[in-house]
Write an enzyme that holds these catalytic residues in place. Structure first.
Site, PDB file in Angstrom:
ATOM      1  N   LYS A  77      13.831  -3.414   0.469  1.00  0.00           N
ATOM      2  CA  LYS A  77      12.772  -3.078   1.351  1.00  0.00           C
ATOM      3  C   LYS A  77      13.590  -2.792   2.779  1.00  0.00           C
ATOM      4  O   LYS A  77      14.277  -3.330   3.170  1.00  0.00           O
ATOM      5  CB  LYS A  77      11.697  -4.236   1.520  1.00  0.00           C
ATOM      6  CG  LYS A  77      10.602  -3.836   2.233  1.00  0.00           C
ATOM      7  CD  LYS A  77       9.656  -5.230   2.505  1.00  0.00           C
ATOM      8  CE  LYS A  77       8.397  -5.100   3.384  1.00  0.00           C
ATOM      9  NZ  LYS A  77       7.467  -6.409   3.304  1.00  0.00           N
TER      10      LYS A  77
ATOM     11  N   SER B 270       3.105  -5.671   2.094  1.00  0.00           N
ATOM     12  CA  SER B 270       3.769  -4.522   2.577  1.00  0.00           C
ATOM     13  C   SER B 270       4.813  -4.001   1.820  1.00  0.00           C
ATOM     14  O   SER B 270       5.583  -3.049   2.270  1.00  0.00           O
ATOM     15  CB  SER B 270       3.971  -4.960   4.067  1.00  0.00           C
ATOM     16  OG  SER B 270       5.013  -6.158   3.951  1.00  0.00           O
TER      17      SER B 270
ATOM     18  N   SER C 190       2.741 -10.339   0.914  1.00  0.00           N
ATOM     19  CA  SER C 190       3.383  -9.005   0.790  1.00  0.00           C
ATOM     20  C   SER C 190       4.319  -8.658  -0.247  1.00  0.00           C
ATOM     21  O   SER C 190       4.785  -7.716  -0.474  1.00  0.00           O
ATOM     22  CB  SER C 190       4.138  -8.656   2.048  1.00  0.00           C
ATOM     23  OG  SER C 190       3.162  -8.769   3.221  1.00  0.00           O
TER      24      SER C 190
END
Length: 394
Positions: free
Chosen positions: A113, A194, A218
């Site tokens: 990420k 996210s 997330s």
């Protein structure tokens, strides 16, 4: 003389054919070996000389080239990924000749990420142009552990910009740098966030395993929406050092993979003490000797009590398909030996779930500003980075 020339011709032709076949097998990866391949599948293929790490990386690069324009799960490709794969292949050859065992993630591509720092040619920006070109002081703690295990850093995944702390109204999976992430199964469905790009990329077979971060659902939410496995470790089990923060009380880094076994292999690799994150010292005492892989058990659900908070399913009461789907899952759990405790009640559940009325959001905003200042203070920033960073905190 003619007979000898003819024989020599056929010998040379056979040699050329063998070279051509050999070269072709190095550059072309059999798709049947790579579709939905797990970490264990890849290691078996390595052992049987059916695949090399270079072939695996090249396959994923080809997949990204083919799919990412539509799905937008990958933000950046590591220009050193193939060279890292070559190193892994060489190490594997050396280890096999000495009958030594390599770590589980050795030679396996991993997508990170874009809020997880790497001290290499990749950017670390949380999907924002504000941090584009900023220079981090070192690899994030989890990245150091990945590199030590021989994992290949394939690149950075898209995300909800600033891990969705920037706005509560922006679409999930959107960032200025990455655009809008798309669900691989149905473009009209939500990707959640996210850690959307990590989940999209694993789901679409653009990478074998990925890392996400979680402050508030997330990892779990995008894993669920994109039909993959997400694991949220206890805070401090994995290092947060070098990860663009939201809330030090809640931030954690964990795997997003296609199977539970893969998630456990990644978890075993990234847990442990990091001197740059003091919380890891406190939590490390709970890491089992021998790691988590020893608990992978096909009969692991037998006798386990699982609570069903029935009130959570009330909004679905008029949706026959979803109700039937959940009931099928509950039936599967029972068939595997799990004991389902239905109608479980959790006191003040509505207040807990409402992060605004509970005060959680206010606390996170305050923590975010303090933690972000500390993170930026460790980075080399251009004047433009600093200007943009200041405007973000306003």
């Amino acid at each position: 003389m003619a007979s000898n020339s003819c024989s020599l011709f056929w010998v040379l032709l056979l040699i050329l054919l063998q070279i051509t076949i050999s070269n072709g097998s190095e550059s072309t990866t059999p798709r049947s070996l790579m579709e939905e391949a797990t970490v264990d599948d890849l290691h078996l293929a390595f052992k049987q000389k059916l695949l090399t790490s270079r072939q695996v990386v090249q396959f994923y690069l080809d997949q990204i080239q083919k799919l990412n324009q539509d799905l937008r799960g990958v933000l950046e490709i590591n220009p050193d990924a193939l060279s890292q794969a070559d190193i892994a292949d060489k190490e594997r050859s050396e280890f096999e000749s000495s009958f030594r065992t390599l770590p589980k993630l050795h030679g396996i591509p991993v997508l990170l990420k874009d809020n997880i720092a790497t001290k290499d040619k990749l950017n670390t920006t949380a999907g924002s142009f504000a941090l584009l070109g900023s220079v981090v002081p070192r690899d994030a703690g989890v990245v150091s552990k990945l590199r030590s295990s021989g994992a290949i850093i394939l690149g950075k995944a898209t995300l909800s910009e600033w891990a969705y702390i920037r706005s509560s109204t922006a679409p999930y999976g959107w960032s200025a740098r990455g655009g809008q992430g798309v669900n691989p199964y149905n473009s009209s469905l939500e990707v959640c966030g996210s850690s959307s790009g990590s989940a999209i990329s694993v789901s679409a077979n653009m990478v074998s395993v990925a890392l996400g971060t979680e402050t508030d659902s997330s990892i779990l939410c995008p894993a669920s929406f994109n039909s993959v496995v997400g694991f949220k470790p206890t805070v401090g089990l994995t290092s947060r050092a070098g990860v663009i923060p939201v809330s030090p009380r809640q931030d954690t880094i964990g795997p997003i993979c296609r199977t539970v076994a893969d998630a456990v292999h990644v978890l075993d690799t990234i847990v442990g003490i990091d001197s740059n994150d003091n919380t890891t010292s406190e939590v490390s005492q709970y890491i089992p000797v021998g790691g988590y892989g020893q608990f992978l058990n096909s009969n692991g659900l037998k006798g386990k009590r699982l609570g069903i908070v029935s009130r959570m399913f009330l909004p679905l009461k008029d949706d026959a398909f979803l109700n039937q789907t959940f009931e099928q899952h509950f039936t599967t759990l029972r068939e595997q030996g799990a004991i389902l405790v239905e109608n479980l009640e959790i006191a003040n559940l509505e207040d807990i779930r409402d992060f605004t009325s509970s005060g959680e959001f206010v606390a996170m905003l305050a923590e975010f500003k303090i933690a972000l200042n500390a993170y930026l203070g460790d980075c080399e920033m251009s004047r433009e980075n600093l200007r943009r960073g200041y405007s973000i905190q306003q």
